[in-house]
Design an enzyme around this catalytic site. Structure first.
Site, PDB file in Angstrom:
ATOM      1  N   ASP A 116       0.829  -1.201   0.000  1.00  0.00           N
ATOM      2  CA  ASP A 116       0.000   0.000   0.000  1.00  0.00           C
ATOM      3  C   ASP A 116       0.869   1.259   0.000  1.00  0.00           C
ATOM      4  OD1 ASP A 116      -1.813   2.063   1.754  1.00  0.00           O
ATOM      5  OD2 ASP A 116      -3.105   0.766   0.558  1.00  0.00           O
ATOM      6  N   HIS A 284      -7.320  -6.833   0.564  1.00  0.00           N
ATOM      7  CA  HIS A 284      -6.250  -5.853   0.383  1.00  0.00           C
ATOM      8  C   HIS A 284      -5.056  -6.084   1.296  1.00  0.00           C
ATOM      9  CE1 HIS A 284      -4.215  -2.042  -0.171  1.00  0.00           C
ATOM     10  NE2 HIS A 284      -4.396  -1.723   1.093  1.00  0.00           N
TER      11      HIS A 284
END
Length: 303
Positions: A116, A284
């Site tokens: 991320d 994620h």
């Protein structure tokens, strides 16, 4: 400190790792180091800290010197004043911290793994310092220039956090300060497929950092820098500079990267010649949802 006494006492988290706080030219960076062997730096995403690697770092440390840090502005790392152009929270500035930390620890060349926000720092580091990064692994992102160039209605609705956090100060800061757990829990509850991926103590640590107004402002400044300086630097490099080291790209099969981009691996191949990767069947938060698979993939790549 990061309030981890209870976490470590309960589960031996980062057992054998030593804590450090290392001053750089722009901030003080908090982190941990453990293991021995070739050095690898692990960088976290939002809304996390270096804690996100607690199931992966010990496995890598069996045959690597593993360094995990809180990025500038996050966790227990320094939160320097920003500027009108948000430069102190650009990925270029954040990446400089990490190079200085690793050099302070005695590592002039090293592998980098980022998830991320940490992945954005990692690939910027690889572009800016090709003599430093030996291998690069990026998890569940495409470059910020490609993100904005391909943004559409689907992006604006699924990645609304980008626009919200990048809004002019102090609007997002005030909203988050009023109820910090709301934003953190939204991410932790809706972005993963594995719903029990975050031990209560770890979730509490993520809550704590967003209860600090200085951290919240730093995070917002980072997203403002993403929409301006980070984007501009990506576009300046497009077609002119490439990532020289081998690249591993892992992405969530159920996440937004897979939904928004028909060929995310192909996007990374526009930035580097040696790129491999595959989707992972989780949400994620790949290292926290699938730590064994993450460690396996990284060990195969880094060895």
């Amino acid at each position: 400190m990061d309030g981890l006494a209870d976490v470590e006492g309960a589960g031996g988290m980062f057992d054998g790792f030593e804590e450090f706080d290392i001053p750089t030219s722009g901030a003080t960076i908090h982190g941990r180091r453990g293991g021995s062997g070739p050095p690898v730096l692990l960088l976290h995403g939002i809304p996390e800290t270096h804690l996100m690697w607690h199931r992966v770092a010990p496995r890598l440390a069996e045959n690597h010197s593993v360094v995990v840090t809180d990025l500038r502005g996050w966790g227990d790392s320094g939160k320097p004043p920003s500027s009108a152009d948000h430069e102190p929270y650009s990925m270029r500035a954040i990446a400089r911290d990490q190079v200085e930390v690793m050099r302070s620890l005695g590592y002039d060349r090293f592998d980098v793994v980022g998830h991320d926000r940490g992945a954005r720092c990692a690939y910027r580091l690889a572009l800016d310092a090709p003599d430093v990064v030996t291998r690069l692994a990026v998890l569940d992102v495409v470059p910020v220039g490609d993100v904005y160039n391909r943004a559409d209605r689907a992006f604006s609705l699924s990645y609304w956090v980008w626009s919200f956090l990048a809004a002019p100060a102090p609007v997002p800061e005030r909203f988050i300060d009023a109820a910090p757990a709301v934003l953190v829990d939204f991410m932790l509850d809706t972005w993963p497929e594995v719903k029990d991926a975050f031990p209560p103590e770890v979730r509490a640590a993520y809550h704590r950092q967003f209860s600090d107004p200085a951290t919240v402002h730093a995070v917002c400044e980072e997203f403002r820098a993403a929409a301006t300086l980070d984007y501009q630097q990506d576009e300046a490099d497009r077609g002119k500079r490439r990532i020289e080291c081998p690249v591993l790209f892992l992405w969530s099969r159920q996440g937004q990267v897979a939904k928004l981009y028909d060929d995310p691996l192909g996007i990374w191949r526009q930035w580097a010649d040696d790129v491999r990767g595959e989707p992972v069947p989780v949400g994620h938060f790949i290292p926290e949802e699938a730590p064994e698979e993450t460690a396996r993939q990284l060990l195969d790549f880094l060895t």
